[in-house]
Design an enzyme around this catalytic site. Structure first.
Site, mmCIF file in Angstrom:
data_model
loop_
_atom_site.group_PDB
_atom_site.id
_atom_site.type_symbol
_atom_site.label_atom_id
_atom_site.label_comp_id
_atom_site.label_asym_id
_atom_site.label_seq_id
_atom_site.Cartn_x
_atom_site.Cartn_y
_atom_site.Cartn_z
ATOM 1 N N ASP A 113 1.762 14.688 -56.152
ATOM 2 C CA ASP A 113 3.189 14.662 -55.833
ATOM 3 C C ASP A 113 3.934 13.853 -56.891
ATOM 4 O O ASP A 113 3.356 12.969 -57.523
ATOM 5 C CB ASP A 113 3.448 13.945 -54.501
ATOM 6 C CG ASP A 113 2.716 14.572 -53.338
ATOM 7 O OD1 ASP A 113 2.397 15.764 -53.412
ATOM 8 O OD2 ASP A 113 2.470 13.829 -52.364
HETATM 9 N N1 URA Z 1 -2.262 13.837 -51.145
HETATM 10 C C1 URA Z 1 -0.916 13.667 -51.118
HETATM 11 O O1 URA Z 1 -0.326 13.541 -50.062
HETATM 12 N N2 URA Z 1 -0.255 13.626 -52.286
HETATM 13 C C2 URA Z 1 -0.858 13.726 -53.484
HETATM 14 O O2 URA Z 1 -0.202 13.655 -54.525
HETATM 15 C C3 URA Z 1 -2.250 13.904 -53.500
HETATM 16 C C4 URA Z 1 -2.928 13.951 -52.316
#
Ligand code: URA
Length: 248
Positions: A113
């Protein structure tokens, strides 16, 4: 031993992003491409595409970019997005501009993310990408998670049971391993890569992730000396750690 693939000189340079076929033919014609100290003039010359070309060949006096297959380890900083389709600053802007014109293209192996930091692999090797992200290969990815409320103490048993079903889904998550580090921080190791998986796992237990950092894939650690926003090329031997069960 398998033989190295070969490529025409003009195509090799065009595929590395040095310009169109016509532009790179111009570069070669102008004597700007040198291999082992000799200026190359034949645009159609076939060369074995081996990793050490990057140390033996120069273009305009600078070392040739690493040929495919190329895999990078990148320390993803906060606030950059992994997909070309998302809005925001793209992590591809952290790489040399010419690399955006490479063929085969460089893609991230899975995504983080925008608000997640840490270890990200980038490759032009489709087979490798598939082996790392496919849930069938169970490659463990470890995250350091910070939450805004103290852990209840019951999360580890729930996550490892392999029974947790995330909101809006019907298949339970694969077992995941939680190692608390303090009241509000823990390592969480998962083998899948569902959408916002870690954040949603903590939402499922009434908590909220305030910081998320991936520090390990398989047994490959994010190097301590790789600063956020920086990357380095990794060798096939270093990459094999991704598929080595985590010994720690
Ligand atoms: N899980 C998440 O919620 N975000 C990420 O970036 C990676 C794994």
């Amino acid at each position: 031993m398998s033989k190295a693939p070969t490529a025409r000189l003009d195509r090799l340079l065009a595929n590395l992003g040095y310009g169109t076929r016509r532009e790179v033919q111009g570069l070669i014609g102008a004597g700007k491409v040198v291999l082992d100290g000799k200026t190359l003039r034949d645009i159609g010359q076939r060369l074995a595409v081996v990793a050490d070309l990057a140390t033996r060949m120069t273009v305009r006096g600078a070392p040739l970019d690493p040929p495919a297959p190329l895999t990078l380890i990148l320390h993803k900083p906060l606030g950059v997005v992994c997909s070309h389709r998302e809005i925001g600053r793209s992590l591809y802007e952290l790489l040399p501009e010419r690399w955006r014109a490479r063929d085969p293209v460089l893609s991230t192996i899975g995504r983080l993310d925008a608000e997640t930091t840490g270890l990200l692999l980038i490759t032009d090797d489709g087979g490798l990408l598939h082996r790392v992200i496919s849930p069938r290969h169970h490659v463990p990815k470890r995250y350091r998670v910070t939450v805004d409320r103290p852990l209840a103490g019951t999360e580890a048993a729930l996550f490892v049971a392999g029974t947790l079903v995330l909101e809006g889904e019907s298949n339970p998550l694969a077992p995941a391993n939680l190692e608390p580090l303090s009241d509000t921080t823990a390592f969480l190791t998962i083998t899948e890569g569902r959408y916002h998986q870690v954040r949603r796992m903590f939402a499922a237990v009434g908590n909220h992730v305030t910081a998320l950092h991936r520090d390990r894939i398989g047994a490959l650690d994010l190097p301590q000396d790789l600063a956020p926003g920086h990357h380095r090329v990794i060798s096939a031997a270093q990459l094999s750690a991704v598929f080595t069960p985590d010994q720690n």
